[in-house]
Design an enzyme around this catalytic site. Structure first.
Site, PDB file in Angstrom:
ATOM      1  N   ASP A 318      29.058  50.905  42.417  1.00 25.47           N
ATOM      2  CA  ASP A 318      30.557  51.204  42.607  1.00 25.47           C
ATOM      3  C   ASP A 318      30.768  52.160  41.897  1.00 25.47           C
ATOM      4  O   ASP A 318      30.343  52.689  40.942  1.00 25.47           O
ATOM      5  CB  ASP A 318      31.118  49.513  42.379  1.00 25.47           C
ATOM      6  N   ASP A 617      31.942  44.509  41.540  1.00 22.72           N
ATOM      7  CA  ASP A 617      32.629  43.571  40.744  1.00 22.72           C
ATOM      8  C   ASP A 617      33.476  42.606  41.410  1.00 22.72           C
ATOM      9  O   ASP A 617      34.015  41.539  40.790  1.00 22.72           O
ATOM     10  CB  ASP A 617      33.428  44.307  39.678  1.00 22.72           C
ATOM     11  N   ASP A 621      32.486  43.086  47.203  1.00 21.01           N
ATOM     12  CA  ASP A 621      31.101  43.342  47.053  1.00 21.01           C
ATOM     13  C   ASP A 621      30.045  42.349  47.184  1.00 21.01           C
ATOM     14  O   ASP A 621      28.924  42.559  47.210  1.00 21.01           O
ATOM     15  CB  ASP A 621      31.014  43.945  45.442  1.00 21.01           C
ATOM     16  N   GLU A 686     -16.411  32.684  37.530  1.00 18.59           N
ATOM     17  CA  GLU A 686     -16.503  31.131  37.935  1.00 18.59           C
ATOM     18  C   GLU A 686     -17.058  30.814  39.230  1.00 18.59           C
ATOM     19  O   GLU A 686     -17.918  30.125  39.497  1.00 18.59           O
ATOM     20  CB  GLU A 686     -15.437  30.456  37.331  1.00 18.59           C
TER      21      GLU A 686
END
Length: 882
Positions: A318, A617, A621, A686
């Site tokens: 923005d 903000d 948005d 292992e």
């Protein structure tokens, strides 16, 4: 449409609807409130946490362990699974909060015309065709077409992201325009900051612009790159586990081995192949990364987004409040045929007045002083200070003029007698004040409107007739300022007699023109450097704003962003997706963008393969924040809705903080790869031990509980310490990694080689220690653990292990603690039966350490050969590269 046509289309009247009409429409259109588009029950959210393939493998191992009586093993595994499920559920539960935040912003009551009278009703009962009655301070209850207005200004920042209130009118529009330019419309959730109006409702509930945003916010989030990679890893490990277990179990039963014994062998194989501690280690590593990012003003709401930031290759930012300060600031004053530069940032009342590169004293110039007095007195805003920070109460544009006057220490004694309010037709406002005993009308407004009211001009402190040349010069200066994206205001005054009536016709005429002022919302000072760092890190930045094109381009030019080209939201709307993708490859500036445009841009960028970070903000948005791979909301000026929709919240609203967060994300991914190759090396060892022992019909070299101890405890602490490794040199000088590439690239070969050396060492010791099975298992158990303590230093870097070996004090501490725990398991009497261990002698420990050191040296030789080969390939591609 005209206002009357709109009223007719909606079947309404200027005096509003009747009660019967409202009832029928309420039944037809429903309540004026936000609804959940789809709802997932909490139980379904909980169950979904167990759908990851790696988690399913762990559950299967736990179930089999219970079936053969290994309740302790099963309990340890299930605790990890449940903790991960709880954490995942807590993260997803936040999505519901976004809708609640939207609902909080809805106004509870509205004034409407019904039955030919004004009444106050619940906003949920407002229906299309209702006539809203609004005045300063009211919140708009629904989307509505203005049918009459007076000096109307509306704050639409929650929809457009722009903080400057918008002047509104009731006239019809000349052409189709976007939401930000609909001058005759008002939208649900916005605020009337000045004037009054009547408006006919055209949409309610989920059909409003606000409702459309609510629907978009509720879209199901996609997997993050980390989740996708971990899912892929789980499937790879799953295929290995199932394949090996089926083969071993099948061969064993065909040769007549007891079914229960084969089950135990298969469980050992499954437990050895699955890195049980990996989900917990990743979670804890991300959580530690969150703490570090919080110290850098980035608050993380979703853990997986921390790592995703490291993959980001495009930031959709923005403009207002992120790249800029969101504080209108006067940059230039033109008066007495000269331009004066004004320095300073935002609302801080400190700065200088500069003419021809020389600092001047503004009060020494009577004409400049007069202009500053008009700016201060023709004004309804106030500058306030709180904790050494200044802010504006009132209109931001007027606030910048107050700050301008404060910089010159202008504060005249005055008494206001009256005010002629701004309206969209006159495009100016006037206050009548008593200053030094004189009654003076002081005006500001659009330069053309001010000039039209003037017959005189002040030059060199004297008043003379305004000529055509003066008007042309004023217009040229206005155009020059506007071309730099400055918002330009003109200033004038007129001395009145005590008998003058305070009306527009009597006051706003025969005025004296004084000068022009140009202002802009300036870029944050630290953003330019942050953008340069993004470029270096191969992260592209594009600006998506609701502001006008010339303003956006001017800010972009000042920040060296883009190529001087821009596309408007209207153009985006007219493009096909293919056309938009072509444009997205070339253009970095997008203006007059609506929430749907922004969301479409983000979707197409993701479709092009970008890993997107989106900043925002406002409520507008929220959909794009939710859709992005990483949504970044502003902590200071951000709405609750944007924060709830985002994964990361910036505590300082600073673009530079995003760049710091990306560096942290890259570091975390590198650390995840480090402990992944460390843990997989141990798991591969292992698997080979258990499988080889079965093939040679030998006892199990490691018991299931011993494997779990290695995977969860002694491996877990060093792996966690790898998660806090400091950033490598040049982290932000490399291109972002390709998230589509397997997480195992560069990991698997190391794991196979390291695991093979560990296997050879342990298996030889195991054969040599038989037939004493308990002693042999203890030797293998301990040699595996000690080797992994050596291995962790080798796995942490592609450089020789001794280079910066002790730079990570947490890793050194983790190795010491792990060794202490191993001693406890081997020598503590009450733990020995539980883990199947017996005490070891000094010669055993010397043998173990000697063999482990030799195996680690072999791994270092492999790393050196591999590094030389990689360098040779690089030199072959580019002989100038070292």
């Amino acid at each position: 449409m005209s206002a009357s046509s709109a009223i007719g289309l909606l079947g309404s009247r200027p005096k509003g609807l009747t009660s019967d009409e409202v009832s029928s429409r309420l039944e037809k259109y429903g309540a004026n409130e936000l609804k959940k588009v789809s709802k997932e029950t909490h139980w379904r959210m909980v169950l979904r946490q167990f759908s990851n393939f790696l988690i399913l493998l762990l559950i299967a191992s736990a179930v089999i362990s219970i079936l053969i009586g290994d309740v302790v093993d099963a309990t340890m595994i299930l605790i990890i699974v449940v903790l991960n499920a709880i954490f995942g559920f807590a993260q997803e539960y936040r999505a519901e909060k976004a809708l609640e935040a939207l609902k909080k912003m809805a106004t509870p009551h509205a004034k409407v015309m019904r039955n030919n009278e004004v009444m106050e009703v619940l906003s949920t009962t407002v229906v299309p065709g209702d006539v809203l009655v609004l005045e300063t301070g009211d919140k708009v209850a629904a989307d509505a077409r203005i049918i009459s207005s007076s000096s109307l200004k509306i704050d639409e920042s929650m929809l457009t992201g722009e903080s400057v209130p918008i002047s509104k009118h009731h006239l019809k529009m000349d052409k189709r325009v976007g939401v930000a330019e609909m001058g005759n419309m008002m939208f649900s959730g916005t605020n009337v900051v000045h004037g009054r109006a009547m408006a006919v409702v055209v949409a309610t509930g989920m059909e409003t612009e606000f409702g459309k945003i609510a629907a978009m916010v509720q879209e199901k989030p996609e997997q993050t790159p980390l989740q996708a990679r971990m899912g892929h890893l789980g499937k790879v490990l799953g295929a290995i586990v199932i394949g090996v277990c089926v083969i071993v179990f099948g061969l064993g039963t065909m040769e007549g081995q007891p079914v229960l014994e084969m089950f135990e062998t298969s469980v050992s194989l499954a437990i050895s192949a699955v890195p049980e501690g990996l989900p917990a280690i990743i979670t804890l590593t991300l959580a530690l990364g969150v703490q570090r990012m919080a110290k850098r003003n980035a608050i993380v709401r979703k853990l997986s987004s921390v790592e995703t930031l490291g993959s980001v290759n495009i930031i959709c930012s923005d403009k207002t409040g992120t790249l800029t300060k969101n504080e209108m600031t006067v940059r230039e004053v033109w008066t007495n045929n000269k331009s004066i530069e004004v320095t300073g940032e935002g609302y801080e009342p400190y700065g200088q007045f500069i003419e021809n590169k020389d600092i001047m004293v503004p009060t020494a110039d009577p004409q400049l002083q007069r202009l500053l007095e008009i700016a201060y007195l023709c004004n309804n805003s106030n500058l306030v200070e709180h904790e050494r920070t200044h802010s504006i109460i009132g209109d931001p544009t007027e606030g910048s003029l107050v700050v301008l006057s404060k910089k010159a220490e202008i504060a005249p004694d005055y008494r206001r007698l009256g005010e002629l309010f701004f309206d969209s037709e006159r495009k100016m406002m006037t206050t009548i004040n008593v200053v030094d005993g004189d009654i003076i009308a002081l005006s500001k407004g659009a330069p053309d409107s001010i000039v039209d009211k003037c017959t005189k001009i002040m030059v060199n402190g004297r008043v003379r007739k305004l000529t055509k040349n003066d008007v042309d010069r004023i217009k040229n200066v206005n155009n020059r300022m506007a071309s730099k994206a400055l918002r330009v205001l003109g200033f004038s005054y007129r001395q009145l007699s005590s008998r003058t009536k305070f009306t527009v016709k009597k006051v706003e005429k025969k005025m004296v023109f004084v000068g022009l002022v140009g202002m802009i919302d300036p870029p944050r000072p630290e953003v330019k450097g942050a953008l340069a760092l993004c470029k270096k890190a191969k992260v592209r930045v594009i600006m998506i704003t609701g502001d006008q094109q010339n303003t956006a381009l001017a800010i972009a030019d000042e920040l060296n962003l883009g190529n001087g080209k821009a596309i408007s939201g209207g153009e985006v709307e007219d493009m096909s997706n293919d056309e938009l993708k072509v444009a997205l490859g070339k253009i970095d500036i997008y203006t007059r963008v609506s929430p749907s445009h922004k969301l479409r841009i983000v979707k197409n960028l993701k479709g092009m393969g970008y890993i997107t970070a989106v900043t925002g903000d406002g409520v507008n948005d929220a959909p794009a924040l939710k859709k992005a791979d990483v949504g970044i909301a502003m902590g200071i000026n951000g709405t609750d809705v944007s924060k709830e929709s985002a994964e990361i919240v910036l505590a300082d609203d600073n673009f530079a903080t995003i760049v710091s967060a990306i560096e942290e994300g890259r570091t975390i991914f590198n650390n995840i790869k480090k402990f992944l190759r460390y843990m997989l090396s141990a798991n591969f060892d292992e698997i080979l031990l258990v499988t080889t022992a079965f093939m040679f019909k030998l006892p199990l070299p490691l018991l299931p509980v011993q494997i779990l101890w290695l995977n969860l405890v002694t491996d877990g602490l060093p792996a966690l310490a790898l998660g806090v490794e400091p950033p490598e040199k040049g982290t932000m000088e490399k291109a972002p990694r390709n998230p589509k590439k397997s997480m195992l690239k560069g990991v698997l070969l190391f794991a196979v080689v390291a695991g093979f050396f560990d296997f050879i060492t342990a298996f030889v010791v195991f054969i040599d220690s038989l037939p004493n099975v308990a002693y042999a298992q203890t030797m293998v158990f301990t040699i595996s653990m000690v080797f992994e303590m050596f291995l962790v230093f080798s796995a942490r870097t592609d450089e020789p292990l001794f280079k910066g070996m002790f730079s990570n004090r947490y890793l050194v501490l983790a190795v010491v603690v792990s060794m202490f725990l191993q001693f406890a398991v081997v020598y503590t009497p009450f733990l020995q039966p539980f883990f199947g261990t017996v005490p070891l002698g000094l010669s055993d420990w010397l043998l173990i350490f000697g063999l482990c050191a030799g195996a680690t040296f072999a791994i270092e030789v492999f790393k050196a050969i591999r590094g030389y080969h990689a360098s040779a390939q690089l030199r072959a591609r580019d002989p100038y590269q070292q």
